[in-house]
Motif scaffolding. Sequence first.
Motif, PDB file in Angstrom:
ATOM      1  N   GLN A 101       0.822  -1.196   0.000  1.00 57.28           N
ATOM      2  CA  GLN A 101       0.000   0.000   0.000  1.00 57.28           C
ATOM      3  C   GLN A 101       0.863   1.256   0.000  1.00 57.28           C
ATOM      4  OE1 GLN A 101      -3.205   0.390  -0.185  1.00 57.28           O
ATOM      5  NE2 GLN A 101      -3.863  -1.733  -0.072  1.00 57.28           N
ATOM      6  N   LEU A 102       2.117   1.143   0.445  1.00 60.86           N
ATOM      7  CA  LEU A 102       2.985   2.317   0.533  1.00 60.86           C
ATOM      8  C   LEU A 102       3.596   2.629  -0.819  1.00 60.86           C
ATOM      9  CD1 LEU A 102       4.723   1.646   3.952  1.00 60.86           C
ATOM     10  CD2 LEU A 102       2.782   3.136   3.480  1.00 60.86           C
ATOM     11  N   LYS A 103       2.761   2.822  -1.816  1.00 56.71           N
ATOM     12  CA  LYS A 103       3.238   3.055  -3.170  1.00 56.71           C
ATOM     13  C   LYS A 103       3.792   4.450  -3.349  1.00 56.71           C
ATOM     14  CE  LYS A 103       0.145  -0.265  -5.400  1.00 56.71           C
ATOM     15  NZ  LYS A 103      -0.919  -0.440  -6.397  1.00 56.71           N
ATOM     16  N   PHE A 104       3.575   5.311  -2.362  1.00 62.61           N
ATOM     17  CA  PHE A 104       4.096   6.670  -2.506  1.00 62.61           C
ATOM     18  C   PHE A 104       5.621   6.683  -2.512  1.00 62.61           C
ATOM     19  CE2 PHE A 104       4.714   6.069   1.924  1.00 62.61           C
ATOM     20  CZ  PHE A 104       5.698   6.959   2.320  1.00 62.61           C
ATOM     21  N   LEU A 105       6.261   5.575  -2.094  1.00 62.97           N
ATOM     22  CA  LEU A 105       7.716   5.504  -2.095  1.00 62.97           C
ATOM     23  C   LEU A 105       8.263   5.196  -3.479  1.00 62.97           C
ATOM     24  CD1 LEU A 105       8.389   3.541   1.209  1.00 62.97           C
ATOM     25  CD2 LEU A 105       8.572   5.986   0.810  1.00 62.97           C
ATOM     26  N   LYS A 106       7.363   4.879  -4.417  1.00 62.36           N
ATOM     27  CA  LYS A 106       7.807   4.513  -5.753  1.00 62.36           C
ATOM     28  C   LYS A 106       7.559   5.655  -6.711  1.00 62.36           C
ATOM     29  CE  LYS A 106       6.165   0.495  -7.005  1.00 62.36           C
ATOM     30  NZ  LYS A 106       5.163  -0.525  -7.241  1.00 62.36           N
ATOM     31  N   THR A 107       8.394   5.776  -7.701  1.00 63.35           N
ATOM     32  CA  THR A 107       8.186   6.811  -8.715  1.00 63.35           C
ATOM     33  C   THR A 107       7.976   6.209 -10.094  1.00 63.35           C
ATOM     34  OG1 THR A 107      10.570   7.014  -9.010  1.00 63.35           O
ATOM     35  CG2 THR A 107       9.535   8.532  -7.487  1.00 63.35           C
ATOM     36  N   GLU A 108       8.169   4.916 -10.235  1.00 64.97           N
ATOM     37  CA  GLU A 108       7.994   4.302 -11.534  1.00 64.97           C
ATOM     38  C   GLU A 108       6.610   3.673 -11.629  1.00 64.97           C
ATOM     39  OE1 GLU A 108      10.575   3.464  -9.548  1.00 64.97           O
ATOM     40  OE2 GLU A 108      12.175   4.591 -10.533  1.00 64.97           O
ATOM     41  N   ILE A 109       5.969   3.817 -12.806  1.00 65.27           N
ATOM     42  CA  ILE A 109       4.705   3.164 -13.064  1.00 65.27           C
ATOM     43  C   ILE A 109       5.015   1.884 -13.834  1.00 65.27           C
ATOM     44  CG2 ILE A 109       2.410   3.428 -14.072  1.00 65.27           C
ATOM     45  CD1 ILE A 109       3.112   5.468 -11.858  1.00 65.27           C
ATOM     46  N   ASN A 110       4.670   0.729 -13.244  1.00 65.44           N
ATOM     47  CA  ASN A 110       5.114  -0.543 -13.805  1.00 65.44           C
ATOM     48  C   ASN A 110       4.329  -0.936 -15.049  1.00 65.44           C
ATOM     49  OD1 ASN A 110       7.060  -0.948 -11.820  1.00 65.44           O
ATOM     50  ND2 ASN A 110       5.551  -1.773 -10.390  1.00 65.44           N
ATOM     51  N   THR A 111       3.010  -0.633 -15.074  1.00 64.36           N
ATOM     52  CA  THR A 111       2.187  -1.043 -16.197  1.00 64.36           C
ATOM     53  C   THR A 111       2.167   0.055 -17.247  1.00 64.36           C
ATOM     54  OG1 THR A 111       0.804  -2.330 -14.703  1.00 64.36           O
ATOM     55  CG2 THR A 111      -0.101  -1.837 -16.870  1.00 64.36           C
ATOM     56  N   GLU A 112       2.445  -0.318 -18.478  1.00 63.79           N
ATOM     57  CA  GLU A 112       2.480   0.679 -19.547  1.00 63.79           C
ATOM     58  C   GLU A 112       1.064   1.087 -19.921  1.00 63.79           C
ATOM     59  OE1 GLU A 112       4.241   1.234 -24.077  1.00 63.79           O
ATOM     60  OE2 GLU A 112       4.779  -0.515 -22.864  1.00 63.79           O
ATOM     61  N   ILE A 113       0.812   2.377 -19.914  1.00 64.24           N
ATOM     62  CA  ILE A 113      -0.501   2.916 -20.243  1.00 64.24           C
ATOM     63  C   ILE A 113      -0.478   3.417 -21.673  1.00 64.24           C
ATOM     64  CG2 ILE A 113      -2.173   4.725 -19.683  1.00 64.24           C
ATOM     65  CD1 ILE A 113      -1.388   4.479 -16.793  1.00 64.24           C
ATOM     66  N   ASP A 114      -1.563   3.188 -22.385  1.00 65.60           N
ATOM     67  CA  ASP A 114      -1.661   3.573 -23.789  1.00 65.60           C
ATOM     68  C   ASP A 114      -1.892   5.082 -23.883  1.00 65.60           C
ATOM     69  OD1 ASP A 114      -1.996   3.783 -26.466  1.00 65.60           O
ATOM     70  OD2 ASP A 114      -3.723   2.425 -26.611  1.00 65.60           O
ATOM     71  N   SER A 115      -0.809   5.837 -23.747  1.00 62.94           N
ATOM     72  CA  SER A 115      -0.894   7.299 -23.766  1.00 62.94           C
ATOM     73  C   SER A 115      -1.406   7.814 -25.107  1.00 62.94           C
ATOM     74  CB  SER A 115       0.472   7.915 -23.468  1.00 62.94           C
ATOM     75  OG  SER A 115       1.005   7.422 -22.272  1.00 62.94           O
ATOM     76  N   GLU A 116      -1.017   7.138 -26.203  1.00 63.53           N
ATOM     77  CA  GLU A 116      -1.426   7.583 -27.534  1.00 63.53           C
ATOM     78  C   GLU A 116      -2.942   7.584 -27.676  1.00 63.53           C
ATOM     79  OE1 GLU A 116       0.929   5.397 -26.959  1.00 63.53           O
ATOM     80  OE2 GLU A 116       2.754   6.019 -28.019  1.00 63.53           O
ATOM     81  N   SER A 117      -3.599   6.530 -27.189  1.00 55.65           N
ATOM     82  CA  SER A 117      -5.062   6.444 -27.300  1.00 55.65           C
ATOM     83  C   SER A 117      -5.740   7.510 -26.456  1.00 55.65           C
ATOM     84  CB  SER A 117      -5.545   5.051 -26.872  1.00 55.65           C
ATOM     85  OG  SER A 117      -5.127   4.073 -27.797  1.00 55.65           O
ATOM     86  N   ILE A 118      -5.191   7.754 -25.263  1.00 55.94           N
ATOM     87  CA  ILE A 118      -5.768   8.766 -24.383  1.00 55.94           C
ATOM     88  C   ILE A 118      -5.687  10.143 -25.029  1.00 55.94           C
ATOM     89  CG2 ILE A 118      -5.520   9.939 -22.161  1.00 55.94           C
ATOM     90  CD1 ILE A 118      -4.481   7.298 -21.001  1.00 55.94           C
ATOM     91  N   VAL A 119      -4.502  10.487 -25.527  1.00 55.85           N
ATOM     92  CA  VAL A 119      -4.315  11.803 -26.146  1.00 55.85           C
ATOM     93  C   VAL A 119      -5.124  11.915 -27.425  1.00 55.85           C
ATOM     94  CG1 VAL A 119      -2.620  13.333 -27.218  1.00 55.85           C
ATOM     95  CG2 VAL A 119      -2.054  12.151 -25.083  1.00 55.85           C
ATOM     96  N   SER A 120      -5.151  10.870 -28.236  1.00 57.78           N
ATOM     97  CA  SER A 120      -5.923  10.894 -29.492  1.00 57.78           C
ATOM     98  C   SER A 120      -7.407  11.120 -29.214  1.00 57.78           C
ATOM     99  CB  SER A 120      -5.737   9.580 -30.260  1.00 57.78           C
ATOM    100  OG  SER A 120      -4.403   9.423 -30.665  1.00 57.78           O
ATOM    101  N   ALA A 121      -7.926  10.442 -28.190  1.00 61.47           N
ATOM    102  CA  ALA A 121      -9.338  10.614 -27.835  1.00 61.47           C
ATOM    103  C   ALA A 121      -9.612  12.043 -27.377  1.00 61.47           C
ATOM    104  CB  ALA A 121      -9.721   9.625 -26.734  1.00 61.47           C
TER     105      ALA A 121
END
Length: 257
Positions: free
Chosen positions: A103-123
């Motif tokens: 639960q203490l994810k605030f200690l991390k700065t990397e996002i492990n799962t790749e998010i489809d940024s292109e689809s989000i921005v295109s939409a």
Amino acid sequence: MDFLNYNLFLDTLDITLVGVLLYYVYKLLKGTVAINIFIGITIVFLMYKITQALKMEMLSGILEVLVGGGAIALLIIFHPELRKFLLMLGSANISSKRSFIKQLKFLKTEINTEIDSESIVSACIKLSTTKTGALLVIERNNNLDFVKQNGDYMNAEINVPIIESIFYKNSPLHDGATIIKDNFITATRVVLPLSEKVLPNRFGLRHRAAIGITERTDCICILVSEETGKISLIKDGEFELFESNEDLLDKVKGYLV
């Protein structure tokens, strides 16, 4: 000899833990205005310890006064960061299958799962051409379950048509925010906490909601204005407008790396 080894082990462990703590605090604050203040406070504390070890009584006495009031100063200066941390603890479901450490994810700065940024921005670009208002919240390290509960849960993989259909003006899901996590739309029609900042009159409830949630967590928001069609990126309560779609995509990818 064993006693000396034991003390050496404790000293080494103490220094290591302090180093790890400072490293993660630095990573948490990196990229924010608070990082410069944190570095300044760290320097003052180190100077205090050095002058104390060298028995420089006058200088160490002055620094001791500064360090003594440091706790109150930290509460004031780092209020937003402390608020995020306490909010994360309060919203963490410790009794779930995930352990408290996870639960203490605030200690991390990397996002492990790749998010489809292109689809989000295109939409968002397509929505902006028709001046269709939209608010997308991309969850990063802080858990957003505490706001999802007032919306409609969903489990749909990100793609352009589904984002467009959610914010279509006659869609029952277009009101409120849509939350994205791990490349999935996890909630729609979410009511976000509003910011208490004094905002320009041209900013509506979407803007106030986007600022409010990014003030409380480390998520990023992409907002499409219904009045102008302009696309904004909101992080840490601050707005960024983009004239170039490439710049927006690069910025979003940079935050999600």
